[in-house]
Design a protein around this motif. Structure first.
Motif, PDB file in Angstrom:
ATOM      1  N   LEU A   1      -0.538 -10.481  -5.116  1.00  9.98           N
ATOM      2  CA  LEU A   1      -0.017 -11.781  -4.693  1.00  9.98           C
ATOM      3  C   LEU A   1      -0.706 -12.290  -3.428  1.00  9.98           C
ATOM      4  CD1 LEU A   1       3.766 -11.167  -5.340  1.00  9.98           C
ATOM      5  CD2 LEU A   1       2.279 -12.763  -6.562  1.00  9.98           C
ATOM      6  N   GLY A   2      -1.606 -11.477  -2.875  1.00  8.49           N
ATOM      7  CA  GLY A   2      -2.340 -11.880  -1.680  1.00  8.49           C
ATOM      8  C   GLY A   2      -1.667 -11.497  -0.381  1.00  8.49           C
ATOM      9  N   ILE A   3      -0.677 -10.626  -0.483  1.00  6.45           N
ATOM     10  CA  ILE A   3       0.031 -10.170   0.722  1.00  6.45           C
ATOM     11  C   ILE A   3      -0.685  -8.947   1.279  1.00  6.45           C
ATOM     12  CG2 ILE A   3       2.214  -9.260   1.598  1.00  6.45           C
ATOM     13  CD1 ILE A   3       3.582 -10.922  -0.623  1.00  6.45           C
ATOM     14  N   GLU A   4      -0.956  -9.007   2.555  1.00  2.00           N
ATOM     15  CA  GLU A   4      -1.634  -7.896   3.215  1.00  2.00           C
ATOM     16  C   GLU A   4      -0.823  -6.615   3.059  1.00  2.00           C
ATOM     17  OE1 GLU A   4      -4.479  -7.574   5.348  1.00  2.00           O
ATOM     18  OE2 GLU A   4      -5.051  -9.490   4.476  1.00  2.00           O
ATOM     19  N   PRO A   5      -1.487  -5.482   2.872  1.00  2.52           N
ATOM     20  CA  PRO A   5      -0.737  -4.226   2.821  1.00  2.52           C
ATOM     21  C   PRO A   5      -0.178  -3.903   4.204  1.00  2.52           C
ATOM     22  CG  PRO A   5      -3.099  -3.822   2.671  1.00  2.52           C
ATOM     23  CD  PRO A   5      -2.907  -5.298   2.644  1.00  2.52           C
ATOM     24  N   ALA A   6       0.846  -3.087   4.222  1.00  2.00           N
ATOM     25  CA  ALA A   6       1.431  -2.666   5.493  1.00  2.00           C
ATOM     26  C   ALA A   6       0.387  -1.896   6.283  1.00  2.00           C
ATOM     27  CB  ALA A   6       2.667  -1.810   5.249  1.00  2.00           C
ATOM     28  N   THR A   7       0.389  -2.087   7.582  1.00  2.00           N
ATOM     29  CA  THR A   7      -0.588  -1.385   8.420  1.00  2.00           C
ATOM     30  C   THR A   7      -0.149   0.039   8.695  1.00  2.00           C
ATOM     31  OG1 THR A   7       0.475  -2.225  10.423  1.00  2.00           O
ATOM     32  CG2 THR A   7      -1.375  -3.493   9.541  1.00  2.00           C
ATOM     33  N   LYS A   8       1.125   0.304   8.479  1.00  2.00           N
ATOM     34  CA  LYS A   8       1.660   1.627   8.745  1.00  2.00           C
ATOM     35  C   LYS A   8       2.844   1.826   7.816  1.00  2.00           C
ATOM     36  CE  LYS A   8       3.524   4.132  12.702  1.00  2.00           C
ATOM     37  NZ  LYS A   8       3.869   3.991  14.113  1.00  2.00           N
ATOM     38  N   GLN A   9       2.973   2.993   7.283  1.00  2.00           N
ATOM     39  CA  GLN A   9       4.101   3.260   6.396  1.00  2.00           C
ATOM     40  C   GLN A   9       5.375   3.332   7.217  1.00  2.00           C
ATOM     41  OE1 GLN A   9       3.980   3.286   3.060  1.00  2.00           O
ATOM     42  NE2 GLN A   9       1.850   2.725   3.318  1.00  2.00           N
ATOM     43  N   ALA A  10       6.460   2.967   6.602  1.00  2.00           N
ATOM     44  CA  ALA A  10       7.747   3.005   7.278  1.00  2.00           C
ATOM     45  C   ALA A  10       8.029   4.427   7.747  1.00  2.00           C
ATOM     46  CB  ALA A  10       8.842   2.522   6.344  1.00  2.00           C
TER      47      ALA A  10
ATOM     48  N   GLN B   1       9.290  -3.955  -0.974  1.00  2.00           N
ATOM     49  CA  GLN B   1       9.145  -2.794  -1.854  1.00  2.00           C
ATOM     50  C   GLN B   1      10.517  -2.234  -2.241  1.00  2.00           C
ATOM     51  OE1 GLN B   1       6.208  -0.589   0.570  1.00  2.00           O
ATOM     52  NE2 GLN B   1       4.918  -0.645  -1.260  1.00  2.00           N
ATOM     53  N   ARG B   2      11.469  -2.262  -1.325  1.00  2.00           N
ATOM     54  CA  ARG B   2      12.825  -1.808  -1.662  1.00  2.00           C
ATOM     55  C   ARG B   2      13.470  -2.719  -2.703  1.00  2.00           C
ATOM     56  NH1 ARG B   2      12.926  -0.875   3.854  1.00  2.00           N
ATOM     57  NH2 ARG B   2      14.100  -2.787   4.251  1.00  2.00           N
ATOM     58  N   GLN B   3      13.020  -3.959  -2.750  1.00  2.00           N
ATOM     59  CA  GLN B   3      13.546  -4.912  -3.737  1.00  2.00           C
ATOM     60  C   GLN B   3      12.845  -4.773  -5.089  1.00  2.00           C
ATOM     61  OE1 GLN B   3      16.215  -6.932  -3.449  1.00  2.00           O
ATOM     62  NE2 GLN B   3      16.524  -5.898  -1.493  1.00  2.00           N
ATOM     63  N   GLY B   4      11.916  -3.846  -5.194  1.00  2.00           N
ATOM     64  CA  GLY B   4      11.297  -3.570  -6.479  1.00  2.00           C
ATOM     65  C   GLY B   4       9.826  -3.942  -6.612  1.00  2.00           C
ATOM     66  N   TRP B   5       9.256  -4.546  -5.603  1.00  2.00           N
ATOM     67  CA  TRP B   5       7.843  -4.892  -5.658  1.00  2.00           C
ATOM     68  C   TRP B   5       7.018  -3.662  -5.299  1.00  2.00           C
ATOM     69  CZ3 TRP B   5       6.295  -9.456  -7.523  1.00  2.00           C
ATOM     70  CH2 TRP B   5       7.201 -10.501  -7.533  1.00  2.00           C
ATOM     71  N   SER B   6       5.954  -3.436  -6.042  1.00  2.00           N
ATOM     72  CA  SER B   6       5.067  -2.331  -5.691  1.00  2.00           C
ATOM     73  C   SER B   6       4.019  -2.834  -4.702  1.00  2.00           C
ATOM     74  CB  SER B   6       4.364  -1.788  -6.946  1.00  2.00           C
ATOM     75  OG  SER B   6       3.408  -2.730  -7.416  1.00  2.00           O
ATOM     76  N   ALA B   7       3.390  -1.896  -4.014  1.00  2.00           N
ATOM     77  CA  ALA B   7       2.333  -2.268  -3.075  1.00  2.00           C
ATOM     78  C   ALA B   7       1.215  -2.997  -3.827  1.00  2.00           C
ATOM     79  CB  ALA B   7       1.797  -1.033  -2.360  1.00  2.00           C
ATOM     80  N   LYS B   8       0.956  -2.566  -5.057  1.00  2.00           N
ATOM     81  CA  LYS B   8      -0.085  -3.214  -5.871  1.00  2.00           C
ATOM     82  C   LYS B   8       0.317  -4.643  -6.200  1.00  2.00           C
ATOM     83  CE  LYS B   8      -2.576  -2.807 -10.213  1.00  2.00           C
ATOM     84  NZ  LYS B   8      -2.635  -2.130 -11.504  1.00  2.00           N
ATOM     85  N   ASP B   9       1.581  -4.849  -6.573  1.00  2.00           N
ATOM     86  CA  ASP B   9       2.069  -6.208  -6.874  1.00  2.00           C
ATOM     87  C   ASP B   9       1.887  -7.128  -5.667  1.00  2.00           C
ATOM     88  OD1 ASP B   9       2.948  -5.463  -9.440  1.00  2.00           O
ATOM     89  OD2 ASP B   9       4.976  -4.997  -8.722  1.00  2.00           O
ATOM     90  N   LEU B  10       2.303  -6.649  -4.524  1.00  2.00           N
ATOM     91  CA  LEU B  10       2.210  -7.452  -3.306  1.00  2.00           C
ATOM     92  C   LEU B  10       0.755  -7.779  -2.980  1.00  2.00           C
ATOM     93  CD1 LEU B  10       4.928  -5.604  -1.219  1.00  2.00           C
ATOM     94  CD2 LEU B  10       5.127  -7.860  -2.284  1.00  2.00           C
ATOM     95  N   LYS B  11      -0.117  -6.790  -3.170  1.00  2.00           N
ATOM     96  CA  LYS B  11      -1.542  -7.018  -2.906  1.00  2.00           C
ATOM     97  C   LYS B  11      -2.098  -8.067  -3.858  1.00  2.00           C
ATOM     98  CE  LYS B  11      -5.926  -4.633  -2.317  1.00  2.00           C
ATOM     99  NZ  LYS B  11      -6.635  -3.353  -2.357  1.00  2.00           N
TER     100      LYS B  11
END
Length: 92
Positions: free
Chosen positions: A69-78, A57-67
């Motif tokens: 792409l099939g990437i599991e959402p983070a289980t806990k926010q930083a 996400q710091r590199q510019g990917w949004s949580a929606k973008d990652l989702k």
């Protein structure tokens, strides 16, 4: 049935019951230990995933973008200190 045979049968049954009880507690101990290790490994994997997800996400990917792409959402926010928001200037 004579008393000796009755005594031997009773002792045999008690011995078998004791062996079964011991075997069941050993099995429960083994699976409990395996469960504990699995939980520890899951915790490590979740922390690592949360860190790499936040890095993406710091590199510019949004949580929606990652989702998408099939990437599991983070289980806990930083964790960390919340960003300080500057108050808006007062209009005169």
């Amino acid at each position: 049935m004579d008393i000796n045979a009755l005594t031997q049968e009773a002792e045999h049954r008690l011995s078998r019951d004791r062996e079964n009880k011991v075997a069941s507690v050993v099995a429960a101990g083994k699976t409990g230990t395996a469960l504990l290790h699995a939980r520890e490994e899951l915790g490590v994997a979740e922390r690592e995933h949360n860190l790499t997800h936040a890095a993406a996400q710091r590199q510019g990917w949004s949580a929606k973008d990652l989702k998408e792409l099939g990437i599991e959402p983070a289980t806990k926010q930083a964790t960390g200190r919340p960003r300080k928001v500057s108050p808006a200037p007062v209009a005169e």
